[in-house]
Write an enzyme that holds these catalytic residues in place. Structure first.
Site, PDB file in Angstrom:
ATOM      1  N   GLU A   1      11.496  50.666  20.482  1.00  0.00           N
ATOM      2  CA  GLU A   1      10.449  49.742  20.967  1.00  0.00           C
ATOM      3  C   GLU A   1      10.546  48.442  20.180  1.00  0.00           C
ATOM      4  O   GLU A   1      10.475  47.340  20.715  1.00  0.00           O
ATOM      5  CB  GLU A   1       9.065  50.364  20.789  1.00  0.00           C
TER       6      GLU A   1
ATOM      7  N   LEU B   1      22.434  47.885 -16.705  1.00  0.00           N
ATOM      8  CA  LEU B   1      21.519  48.661 -17.536  1.00  0.00           C
ATOM      9  C   LEU B   1      22.295  49.656 -18.405  1.00  0.00           C
ATOM     10  O   LEU B   1      23.222  50.297 -17.922  1.00  0.00           O
ATOM     11  CB  LEU B   1      20.599  49.484 -16.620  1.00  0.00           C
TER      12      LEU B   1
ATOM     13  N   GLU C   1       9.428  50.746 -14.981  1.00  0.00           N
ATOM     14  CA  GLU C   1       9.637  50.516 -13.547  1.00  0.00           C
ATOM     15  C   GLU C   1      10.471  51.648 -12.980  1.00  0.00           C
ATOM     16  O   GLU C   1      11.299  52.235 -13.700  1.00  0.00           O
ATOM     17  CB  GLU C   1      10.395  49.192 -13.331  1.00  0.00           C
TER      18      GLU C   1
ATOM     19  N   LYS D   1      13.548  53.132 -11.172  1.00  0.00           N
ATOM     20  CA  LYS D   1      14.933  52.618 -11.058  1.00  0.00           C
ATOM     21  C   LYS D   1      15.387  52.855  -9.603  1.00  0.00           C
ATOM     22  O   LYS D   1      15.794  53.943  -9.238  1.00  0.00           O
ATOM     23  CB  LYS D   1      15.850  53.336 -12.037  1.00  0.00           C
TER      24      LYS D   1
ATOM     25  N   GLU E   1      16.720  44.581  -6.292  1.00  0.00           N
ATOM     26  CA  GLU E   1      17.552  45.672  -5.767  1.00  0.00           C
ATOM     27  C   GLU E   1      17.388  45.724  -4.263  1.00  0.00           C
ATOM     28  O   GLU E   1      16.261  45.732  -3.746  1.00  0.00           O
ATOM     29  CB  GLU E   1      17.073  46.997  -6.399  1.00  0.00           C
TER      30      GLU E   1
HETATM   31  N1  3B8 Z   1      17.598  49.483 -10.340  1.00  0.00           N
HETATM   32  C1  3B8 Z   1      16.420  48.991 -10.689  1.00  0.00           C
HETATM   33  O1  3B8 Z   1      15.376  49.365 -10.131  1.00  0.00           O
HETATM   34  C2  3B8 Z   1      16.341  47.936 -11.742  1.00  0.00           C
HETATM   35  C3  3B8 Z   1      17.523  47.357 -12.223  1.00  0.00           C
HETATM   36  C4  3B8 Z   1      17.442  46.343 -13.193  1.00  0.00           C
HETATM   37  C5  3B8 Z   1      18.632  45.683 -13.721  1.00  0.00           C
HETATM   38  O2  3B8 Z   1      19.783  46.017 -13.323  1.00  0.00           O
HETATM   39  C6  3B8 Z   1      18.432  44.608 -14.680  1.00  0.00           C
HETATM   40  C7  3B8 Z   1      19.532  43.913 -15.209  1.00  0.00           C
HETATM   41  C8  3B8 Z   1      19.265  42.882 -16.116  1.00  0.00           C
HETATM   42  F1  3B8 Z   1      20.299  42.228 -16.640  1.00  0.00           F
HETATM   43  C9  3B8 Z   1      17.970  42.540 -16.494  1.00  0.00           C
HETATM   44  C10 3B8 Z   1      16.876  43.242 -15.973  1.00  0.00           C
HETATM   45  C11 3B8 Z   1      17.130  44.267 -15.076  1.00  0.00           C
HETATM   46  O3  3B8 Z   1      16.038  44.956 -14.587  1.00  0.00           O
HETATM   47  C12 3B8 Z   1      16.177  45.946 -13.658  1.00  0.00           C
HETATM   48  N2  3B8 Z   1      15.041  46.522 -13.215  1.00  0.00           N
HETATM   49  C13 3B8 Z   1      15.096  47.491 -12.270  1.00  0.00           C
HETATM   50  N3  3B8 Z   1      13.909  48.041 -11.837  1.00  0.00           N
END
Ligand code: 3B8
Length: 325
Positions: free
Chosen positions: A34, A82, A111, A113, A168
Site C-alpha cells: 500500500e 570502537l 548507548e 551498539k 549508524e
Molecule cells: N554502533 C554504534 O551504535 C555506535 C558506534 C560508535 C562508533 O563507532 C564511534 C566511533 C568514534 F570514533 C567515536 C564515537 C563513536 O560512537 C559510537 N556510538 C555508537 N552507538
C-alpha cells in the site's frame, strides 16, 4: 491551493505518517504494497506536474541514475572505530584506566551498539548534501543517493544548520525478515543477518534497489561542532536530536559503573524486543574535557569502549542433525 495540490499534500502526509509508524513505532498500519502504491501515485502526479514538486516530498529520495562506482570521500576528522571488551572484568579495567588518566570522578553515557554500518552525513544550510561510509576511517565512499532513500534520514534540517554528523545505518528486523522472505520466494540467496543486509543495500549502485530495502539510521556523534556550547556527550546527543535527526532513545547517562552494569543487564534482557539488532553496549566518557585528556589511539578513542554481547549460540539445523547423529 487547488484540489490537485491538496491531494499531493494529503499523499505526502500519509506516506510520512506510514513511515513514522513503520520506523519509529515499529507498528505499520498498512502493508508495504500500500505504501508503494501511494508512492507510485505521487511519483506519477509529480512527473506530470513537476512545478508541484517540493524538496521534502518523499519522491525526492529516490533520485539519480545507477552509478558506475562510488566516488571517494575524505573524512576531515577521521572516523575511528570502537575498542571491544567481552566481560565485566575488562570493563572494570577500562574504568580504572580512565579514572587513573583523568584523576577525578567520571560520568559515562551508555548507548546501544547498533549493529549496522558507520556513516557520515553532511548538511549545508540545512540541506543533506553528502553521505559517506567510514571506509578505512580516512577515506570512505560517497553513498549520498542511497542514503537519500532512507526515510528516517531528514533531507532538510528545520533551522538550516551546516553540520557533519555521524551514526549508524541499519536494517530494522522487520525489513530484514521481509527482504529474506521475498528472496526466498524468488529462490535468491538469503542475507545472513541485518548488518550484512544493510551493508549490501548501501553498496547498491542503483538507489531504487536501496529504497526497497527499508533501511534506517540513528545518529550518535558529530564531526565539527561548537565545543564552547557543547561540553558533554550527553549535550551532544540532545543537540543532534534538536537538529531534527534521529537519536536512539535508549541512551542513558550513568554516574557509576554500578549503573553501567545495570544498563547492560537491562538491555541484555530487552535485546530481543528491540525492532533493530544490537551486538553490545557502547560506554562513553561523558565530559568532552575528559575525552580530550584521554585522546585516541591510532584506531580508537580511549574514552569509549564497546562491551560486546557473547555471540548468540545459534545452532543451525544442519549442526543439530550432525550433533544428533
Ligand atoms: N554502533 C554504534 O551504535 C555506535 C558506534 C560508535 C562508533 O563507532 C564511534 C566511533 C568514534 F570514533 C567515536 C564515537 C563513536 O560512537 C559510537 N556510538 C555508537 N552507538
Amino acid at each position: 491551493m487547488n484540489e490537485r495540490e491538496q491531494h499531493l499534500r494529503d499523499l505526502r502526509a500519509k506516506l510520512n505518517q506510514y513511515s513514522y509508524q513503520y520506523y519509529v513505532e515499529d507498528n505499520p498500519s498498512v502493508p508495504d504494497s500500500e505504501y508503494d502504491r501511494l508512492m507510485n501515485e505521487l511519483i506519477a502526479i509529480e512527473t506530470e506536474h513537476p512545478e508541484l514538486v517540493t524538496p521534502d516530498s518523499p519522491t525526492q529520495r529516490v533520485g539519480g541514475e545507477p552509478l558506475k562506482g562510488f566516488e571517494k570521500v575524505t573524512h576531515e576528522i577521521p572516523m575511528l572505530s570502537l575498542g571491544d571488551v567481552f566481560n565485566e572484568a575488562e570493563l572494570l579495567d577500562f574504568d580504572r584506566r580512565v579514572r587513573q588518566a583523568v584523576g577525578e570522578e567520571v560520568a559515562y553515557v551508555c548507548e546501544l551498539k547498533i549493529d549496522g554500518l558507520a556513516i557520515s552525513l553532511t548538511y549545508e544550510a540545512g540541506a543533506f548534501v553528502l553521505g559517506a561510509t567510514r571506509g578505512d576511517g580516512t577515506t570512505g565512499e560517497n553513498i549520498t543517493n542511497n542514503l537519500r532513500t532512507v526515510r528516517t534520514l531528514p533531507l532538510t534540517l528545520p533551522n538550516g544548520e551546516t553540520v557533519e554528523v555521524r551514526g549508524e545505518c541499519y536494517m530494522p528486523k522487520r525489513s530484514f525478515d521481509a527482504l529474506n522472505k521475498a528472496r526466498q520466494e524468488k529462490g535468491e540467496p538469503l542475507f545472513a543477518n541485518p548488518r550484512n543486509a544493510a551493508a549490501g543495500s548501501l553498496r547498491q549502485l542503483d538507489p531504487k534497489v536501496t529504497a526497497h530495502r527499508r533501511l534506517s539510521v540513528f545518529l550518535y556523534s558529530a564531526g565539527r561542532f561548537d565545543r564552547e556550547k557543547i561540553t558533554s556527550h550527553w549535550e551532544l546527543l540532545q543537540y543532534i536530536r534538536k537538529l531534527g535527526l534521529p537519536v536512539n532513545p535508549e541512551s542513558r547517562r550513568c554516574t557509576s559503573m554500578h549503573e553501567v552494569f545495570d544498563y547492560i543487564k537491562e538491555y541484555t534482557e530487552k535485546r530481543d524486543q528491540l525492532s533493530y539488532g544490537i551486538d553490545g553496549i557502547v560506554v562513553k566518557v561523558d565530559s568532552m574535557a575528559q575525552q580530550a585528556a584521554l585522546g585516541n589511539t591510532v584506531k580508537s578513542p580511549k574514552w569509549m569502549i564497546a562491551y560486546k554481547f557473547p555471540a548468540e549460540e545459534v545452532v543451525s539445523t544442519l549442526e543439530a542433525i550432525e550433533i544428533s547423529v
